[in-house]
Each structure stands twice: as C-alpha cells, then as structure tokens.
Motif scaffolding. Structure first.
Motif, PDB file in Angstrom:
ATOM      1  N   SER A 132      -3.017  -6.590  17.836  1.00 27.60           N
ATOM      2  CA  SER A 132      -1.636  -6.477  17.379  1.00 27.60           C
ATOM      3  C   SER A 132      -1.021  -5.284  18.089  1.00 27.60           C
ATOM      4  O   SER A 132      -1.731  -4.378  18.536  1.00 27.60           O
ATOM      5  CB  SER A 132      -1.563  -6.305  15.859  1.00 27.60           C
ATOM      6  N   ALA A 133       0.296  -5.289  18.210  1.00 24.83           N
ATOM      7  CA  ALA A 133       0.979  -4.232  18.964  1.00 24.83           C
ATOM      8  C   ALA A 133       0.665  -2.852  18.397  1.00 24.83           C
ATOM      9  O   ALA A 133       0.548  -2.668  17.192  1.00 24.83           O
ATOM     10  CB  ALA A 133       2.482  -4.469  18.954  1.00 24.83           C
ATOM     11  N   THR A 134       0.511  -1.889  19.284  1.00 24.78           N
ATOM     12  CA  THR A 134       0.236  -0.507  18.878  1.00 24.78           C
ATOM     13  C   THR A 134       1.318   0.414  19.430  1.00 24.78           C
ATOM     14  O   THR A 134       1.875   0.175  20.503  1.00 24.78           O
ATOM     15  CB  THR A 134      -1.148  -0.050  19.373  1.00 24.78           C
ATOM     16  N   PHE A 152       1.826  -0.424  31.149  1.00 23.66           N
ATOM     17  CA  PHE A 152       1.968  -0.770  29.738  1.00 23.66           C
ATOM     18  C   PHE A 152       2.847  -2.014  29.612  1.00 23.66           C
ATOM     19  O   PHE A 152       3.978  -2.030  30.107  1.00 23.66           O
ATOM     20  CB  PHE A 152       2.603   0.391  28.964  1.00 23.66           C
ATOM     21  N   HIS A 153       2.323  -3.036  28.951  1.00 18.09           N
ATOM     22  CA  HIS A 153       3.083  -4.263  28.686  1.00 18.09           C
ATOM     23  C   HIS A 153       3.550  -4.208  27.233  1.00 18.09           C
ATOM     24  O   HIS A 153       2.731  -4.125  26.307  1.00 18.09           O
ATOM     25  CB  HIS A 153       2.208  -5.488  28.934  1.00 18.09           C
ATOM     26  N   LEU A 154       4.861  -4.256  27.047  1.00 16.23           N
ATOM     27  CA  LEU A 154       5.459  -3.997  25.750  1.00 16.23           C
ATOM     28  C   LEU A 154       5.936  -5.274  25.065  1.00 16.23           C
ATOM     29  O   LEU A 154       6.196  -6.293  25.721  1.00 16.23           O
ATOM     30  CB  LEU A 154       6.645  -3.037  25.911  1.00 16.23           C
ATOM     31  N   VAL A 155       6.048  -5.201  23.743  1.00 14.90           N
ATOM     32  CA  VAL A 155       6.619  -6.303  22.980  1.00 14.90           C
ATOM     33  C   VAL A 155       8.022  -6.594  23.518  1.00 14.90           C
ATOM     34  O   VAL A 155       8.817  -5.689  23.737  1.00 14.90           O
ATOM     35  CB  VAL A 155       6.690  -5.938  21.484  1.00 14.90           C
ATOM     36  N   GLY A 156       8.311  -7.852  23.771  1.00  7.75           N
ATOM     37  CA  GLY A 156       9.605  -8.220  24.322  1.00  7.75           C
ATOM     38  C   GLY A 156       9.603  -8.386  25.820  1.00  7.75           C
ATOM     39  O   GLY A 156      10.614  -8.750  26.410  1.00  7.75           O
ATOM     40  N   GLY A 199       6.322  -1.519  20.654  1.00  9.97           N
ATOM     41  CA  GLY A 199       4.924  -1.900  20.525  1.00  9.97           C
ATOM     42  C   GLY A 199       4.279  -2.208  21.860  1.00  9.97           C
ATOM     43  O   GLY A 199       4.866  -2.902  22.703  1.00  9.97           O
ATOM     44  N   ILE A 200       3.073  -1.696  22.065  1.00  6.37           N
ATOM     45  CA  ILE A 200       2.295  -1.962  23.276  1.00  6.37           C
ATOM     46  C   ILE A 200       1.371  -3.148  22.996  1.00  6.37           C
ATOM     47  O   ILE A 200       0.562  -3.109  22.071  1.00  6.37           O
ATOM     48  CB  ILE A 200       1.453  -0.734  23.673  1.00  6.37           C
ATOM     49  N   GLU A 201       1.470  -4.196  23.823  1.00  9.10           N
ATOM     50  CA  GLU A 201       0.608  -5.363  23.651  1.00  9.10           C
ATOM     51  C   GLU A 201      -0.666  -5.266  24.481  1.00  9.10           C
ATOM     52  O   GLU A 201      -1.730  -5.698  24.041  1.00  9.10           O
ATOM     53  CB  GLU A 201       1.368  -6.633  24.030  1.00  9.10           C
ATOM     54  N   LYS A 202      -0.550  -4.718  25.686  1.00 14.57           N
ATOM     55  CA  LYS A 202      -1.737  -4.528  26.518  1.00 14.57           C
ATOM     56  C   LYS A 202      -1.498  -3.411  27.514  1.00 14.57           C
ATOM     57  O   LYS A 202      -0.360  -3.052  27.818  1.00 14.57           O
ATOM     58  CB  LYS A 202      -2.136  -5.821  27.236  1.00 14.57           C
ATOM     59  N   VAL A 203      -2.606  -2.860  28.022  1.00 14.20           N
ATOM     60  CA  VAL A 203      -2.571  -1.807  29.036  1.00 14.20           C
ATOM     61  C   VAL A 203      -3.469  -2.243  30.188  1.00 14.20           C
ATOM     62  O   VAL A 203      -4.605  -2.687  29.957  1.00 14.20           O
ATOM     63  CB  VAL A 203      -3.062  -0.456  28.462  1.00 14.20           C
ATOM     64  N   VAL A 204      -2.976  -2.114  31.405  1.00 16.15           N
ATOM     65  CA  VAL A 204      -3.741  -2.496  32.585  1.00 16.15           C
ATOM     66  C   VAL A 204      -3.973  -1.265  33.453  1.00 16.15           C
ATOM     67  O   VAL A 204      -3.022  -0.577  33.834  1.00 16.15           O
ATOM     68  CB  VAL A 204      -3.022  -3.588  33.398  1.00 16.15           C
ATOM     69  N   ALA A 205      -5.236  -0.983  33.747  1.00 16.41           N
ATOM     70  CA  ALA A 205      -5.608   0.160  34.583  1.00 16.41           C
ATOM     71  C   ALA A 205      -5.957  -0.335  35.986  1.00 16.41           C
ATOM     72  O   ALA A 205      -6.745  -1.268  36.140  1.00 16.41           O
ATOM     73  CB  ALA A 205      -6.798   0.894  33.981  1.00 16.41           C
ATOM     74  N   THR A 206      -5.367   0.303  37.007  1.00 11.51           N
ATOM     75  CA  THR A 206      -5.652  -0.024  38.400  1.00 11.51           C
ATOM     76  C   THR A 206      -5.732   1.264  39.207  1.00 11.51           C
ATOM     77  O   THR A 206      -5.322   2.330  38.750  1.00 11.51           O
ATOM     78  CB  THR A 206      -4.560  -0.928  39.015  1.00 11.51           C
ATOM     79  N   SER A 207      -6.239   1.138  40.427  1.00 12.42           N
ATOM     80  CA  SER A 207      -6.322   2.293  41.321  1.00 12.42           C
ATOM     81  C   SER A 207      -6.318   1.795  42.757  1.00 12.42           C
ATOM     82  O   SER A 207      -7.051   0.859  43.096  1.00 12.42           O
ATOM     83  CB  SER A 207      -7.601   3.100  41.049  1.00 12.42           C
ATOM     84  N   SER A 208      -5.494   2.411  43.605  1.00  7.93           N
ATOM     85  CA  SER A 208      -5.393   1.960  44.994  1.00  7.93           C
ATOM     86  C   SER A 208      -6.570   2.438  45.840  1.00  7.93           C
ATOM     87  O   SER A 208      -6.789   1.938  46.940  1.00  7.93           O
ATOM     88  CB  SER A 208      -4.064   2.432  45.607  1.00  7.93           C
ATOM     89  N   SER A 209      -7.319   3.418  45.342  1.00  5.98           N
ATOM     90  CA  SER A 209      -8.558   3.871  45.982  1.00  5.98           C
ATOM     91  C   SER A 209      -9.610   4.022  44.888  1.00  5.98           C
ATOM     92  O   SER A 209      -9.291   4.045  43.696  1.00  5.98           O
ATOM     93  CB  SER A 209      -8.351   5.209  46.702  1.00  5.98           C
ATOM     94  N   TYR A 210     -10.885   4.113  45.285  1.00  4.92           N
ATOM     95  CA  TYR A 210     -11.942   4.322  44.285  1.00  4.92           C
ATOM     96  C   TYR A 210     -11.745   5.669  43.622  1.00  4.92           C
ATOM     97  O   TYR A 210     -11.618   6.682  44.294  1.00  4.92           O
ATOM     98  CB  TYR A 210     -13.318   4.275  44.954  1.00  4.92           C
ATOM     99  N   ALA A 211     -11.703   5.697  42.356  1.00  6.36           N
ATOM    100  CA  ALA A 211     -11.546   4.646  41.351  1.00  6.36           C
ATOM    101  C   ALA A 211     -10.885   5.284  40.157  1.00  6.36           C
ATOM    102  O   ALA A 211     -10.637   6.488  40.129  1.00  6.36           O
ATOM    103  CB  ALA A 211     -12.881   4.025  40.973  1.00  6.36           C
TER     104      ALA A 211
END
Length: 253
Positions: A132-134, A152-156, A199-211
C-alpha cells in the motif's frame, strides 16, 4: 457582473492551487553516517535476510515485518560480501541495524541488494513495490556515488528522482569535511530517510556504473492519510466545468 467575476477568480485560484500542489513531493529528511530508520507502530523493516543469495527476478521479502515485493532485473541481485569492481557491502555503525534484527556494527555481513550497472546491462534495476502507498521510505545506502539514482513512482502516476549527487549535496550543506563519495569505509555509508506528500507506490534503484548497494529498508504501512494530487487533465476538466458554470451565471445576470 460581480457574481461572474467572483467565480472567475475562484477558477484561477483553483487551477493555480492544484498546479502548485503537483510540484515536487519527495524530500530528504535526513542522511547521516550511523543514522537510523524512523520508529513507530506502522513502520515496517525489511532486511532482505530471507532472500536467496545470487537470486534475481521477482521476490518477496517478508522479514521481520510487513511484505515488500522485490523485482530484480539482471544484473541486479541479492549478494553478500564483496566482489572487486562490482559491489561492496554497506557499513553499519552506531547500532543502526537494531531495528532490522541483524548486526549492529561493521561491514554488512547479511544479504543486501546491488543494482548492477546500466552501463554494463542496460535494464539493470532493483524495484521495491509496496503493498500500500507509503509516505515514508528509508534505506541503508552503501558507498554513496553521484551516479546512483532512486526513482519514486507516486500515486496518480507521478515520477520523481533523487540522485547520489542530491544526497551528497544534502550532506555537504550540513557537514564538514565534504562527503567521501564512493568510500567503502564507514563514512561512505549513509542511512537516508525520505518523506513524501503524495503516496509512494514503488521505488526503483539504478546506477549508471557499478553499483548502488543498499539494505535495511523501512517504510510505513498501513497508511490511509495520503491521497493522489489531481492529475493535470483532471484539473483542466474540473476548471472547464467551473467555466461553464460561470457562463451560465453570466447569462442569467
């Protein structure tokens, strides 16, 4: 005519107010060496210790409380220890592992997540999906680098990003000497807390170099107070209805 003018002013205020509300919602509330997650009856703590080392794909972390969907796109994976040039464990200090049922001090000896590198594998990412959204998100962020990124992917449907550079600048604004970017020692790991007005629905972590390495995620669940800010299209539709109403008032005057 006064009725028409008054309603027109209300329309302007409504549109401007709604547009302003749709501005940036994510804020860094703290980022510190030895910092800790928030505490409270609705805070959930995910330590990833229940995930299989070297696993990738769709996983669910359920320990020690709450449920968090973990989606790992190669070359993101669950790891322990260190692999030169690819990943190194975050470092716990000041007892900040206490809420997570793990060790309190030293290099993280439990499973943690590395994102891999989008430079080496274009779609490499670690995605955390909340049941659920946080309005709150915290993580132990190891060897913070400028090229690390959280989305951060938000509600809406809104999306906001925070980079390692943002975290380093936040640290440098309040501390001296400057943050040791990329350091695998104690001083290079920060516990970072974020707040959100949407509300935050999901969080995605990425990196253009290690890591981008992280562990000990905290979030709030259940949460009933956060609601989506109206989408731009919804605001326009609402304003249009008010304009039609104003026109009817004008015709009657």
């Amino acid at each position: 005519m006064r009725s028409h003018r008054s309603l027109t002013c209300l329309i302007c205020v409504a549109v401007v107010g709604a547009s302003s509300a749709a501005l940036a919602s994510i804020s860094i509330s703290s980022a510190s060496v030895g910092g800790s997650a928030l505490t409270g009856p609705n805070i959930r703590y995910a330590n990833f210790n229940d995930l299989t080392v070297n696993s990738t794909g769709g996983l669910t972390s359920t320990a020690p409380a709450g449920s968090l969907q973990v989606n790992l796109t190669p070359g993101a994976k669950v790891v322990t220890g260190k692999q030169s040039g690819q990943y190194a464990p975050p470092v716990l200090s000041n007892g900040n592992g206490s809420n997570f049922g793990g060790q309190f001090m030293g290099a993280d000896g439990t499973p943690y997540i590395t994102t891999g590198s989008t430079g080496a594998t274009p779609n490499a990412a670690a995605e955390l999906v909340f049941g659920s959204a946080t309005s709150y998100f915290g993580l132990l962020w190891g060897s913070v680098d400028s090229y690390n990124k959280l989305t951060f992917h938000l509600v809406g449907g809104g999306i906001e990003t925070v980079t390692g550079t943002d975290i380093i600048n936040f640290w440098n604004a309040a501390n001296a000497p400057s943050f040791p970017s990329g350091s695998q020692a104690t001083g290079g790991t920060l516990y970072v807390n974020f707040d959100s007005t949407i509300g935050i629905e999901k969080v995605v972590a990425t990196s253009s170099s290690y890591a981008f390495e992280f562990d000990n995620v905290a979030y709030e669940s259940p949460l009933g107070q956060i609601q989506a800010v109206p989408e731009a299209t919804s605001v326009v539709a609402w304003a249009s209805m008010l304009i039609v109403g104003a026109a009817l008032v004008r015709r009657r005057v």
